[in-house]
Design a protein around this motif. Structure first.
Motif, PDB file in Angstrom:
ATOM      1  N   PHE A  12       0.866  -1.180   0.000  1.00  0.00           N
ATOM      2  CA  PHE A  12       0.000   0.000   0.000  1.00  0.00           C
ATOM      3  C   PHE A  12       0.899   1.224   0.000  1.00  0.00           C
ATOM      4  O   PHE A  12       1.682   1.425   0.914  1.00  0.00           O
ATOM      5  CB  PHE A  12      -0.921  -0.007   1.218  1.00  0.00           C
ATOM      6  N   ALA A  13       0.789   2.033  -1.044  1.00  0.00           N
ATOM      7  CA  ALA A  13       1.704   3.152  -1.224  1.00  0.00           C
ATOM      8  C   ALA A  13       1.020   4.507  -1.197  1.00  0.00           C
ATOM      9  O   ALA A  13       1.689   5.523  -1.183  1.00  0.00           O
ATOM     10  CB  ALA A  13       2.453   2.990  -2.547  1.00  0.00           C
ATOM     11  N   LEU A  14      -0.298   4.528  -1.197  1.00  0.00           N
ATOM     12  CA  LEU A  14      -1.022   5.781  -1.312  1.00  0.00           C
ATOM     13  C   LEU A  14      -2.148   5.823  -0.292  1.00  0.00           C
ATOM     14  O   LEU A  14      -2.850   4.836  -0.102  1.00  0.00           O
ATOM     15  CB  LEU A  14      -1.601   5.870  -2.730  1.00  0.00           C
ATOM     16  N   GLN A  15      -2.322   6.951   0.347  1.00  0.00           N
ATOM     17  CA  GLN A  15      -3.417   7.164   1.291  1.00  0.00           C
ATOM     18  C   GLN A  15      -4.345   8.227   0.696  1.00  0.00           C
ATOM     19  O   GLN A  15      -3.914   9.323   0.370  1.00  0.00           O
ATOM     20  CB  GLN A  15      -2.863   7.652   2.634  1.00  0.00           C
ATOM     21  N   VAL A  16      -5.623   7.871   0.528  1.00  0.00           N
ATOM     22  CA  VAL A  16      -6.627   8.806   0.021  1.00  0.00           C
ATOM     23  C   VAL A  16      -7.768   8.814   1.031  1.00  0.00           C
ATOM     24  O   VAL A  16      -8.565   7.878   1.078  1.00  0.00           O
ATOM     25  CB  VAL A  16      -7.130   8.411  -1.383  1.00  0.00           C
TER      26      VAL A  16
END
Length: 135
Positions: A12-16
């Protein structure tokens, strides 16, 4: 001996907002079967494993203070052909340290095929490392 199961790695590389977005790469073993090949002079039985590798985009959302739900979509690569598919699962991480957890997940999926779609169901236990520490 019809054991089936997945093995996969997620990043998991992105937090939205509350969602984590990432990539999943994995291997799925579905089942084994025998095929009898005959001609006028002989008969041979050959074993066949139904297995695939997959690459999915995956999203994880927290549910309450401890659990999570995951959804993924991507491609399954079988021997000589590919199929689109999706997964959906719920999980509960058991935190071992502030950064290391053992997630337990119940997952199902749908693999679209023109002959027969597959709906795998699995219970997995894994290992998870969080770079920023426990939530």
């Amino acid at each position: 001996d019809q054991f089936a199961g997945p093995a996969y790695a997620q990043r998991f590389a992105l937090q939205v907002g509350a969602a984590q977005l990432g990539l999943e790469v994995g291997y799925d073993y579905f089942f084994y079967y025998d095929v009898r090949i005959t001609d006028p002079f002989f008969s041979v039985i050959r074993g066949r494993d139904v297995e695939a590798t997959h690459v999915h985009a995956v999203a994880r959302l927290p549910v309450g203070s401890r659990a999570f739900v995951e959804a993924g979509a991507g491609t399954y690569f079988f021997d000589g052909f590919t199929n689109l598919g999706a997964t959906l699962g719920v999980g509960l991480p058991i935190w071992l340290t502030s950064r290391l957890a053992e997630p337990i997940k119940l997952r199902t999926g749908l693999i679209l095929d023109e002959d027969a779609s597959r709906v795998p169901l699995s219970l997995t236990v894994g290992l998870s490392y969080r770079a920023g520490g426990a939530p």
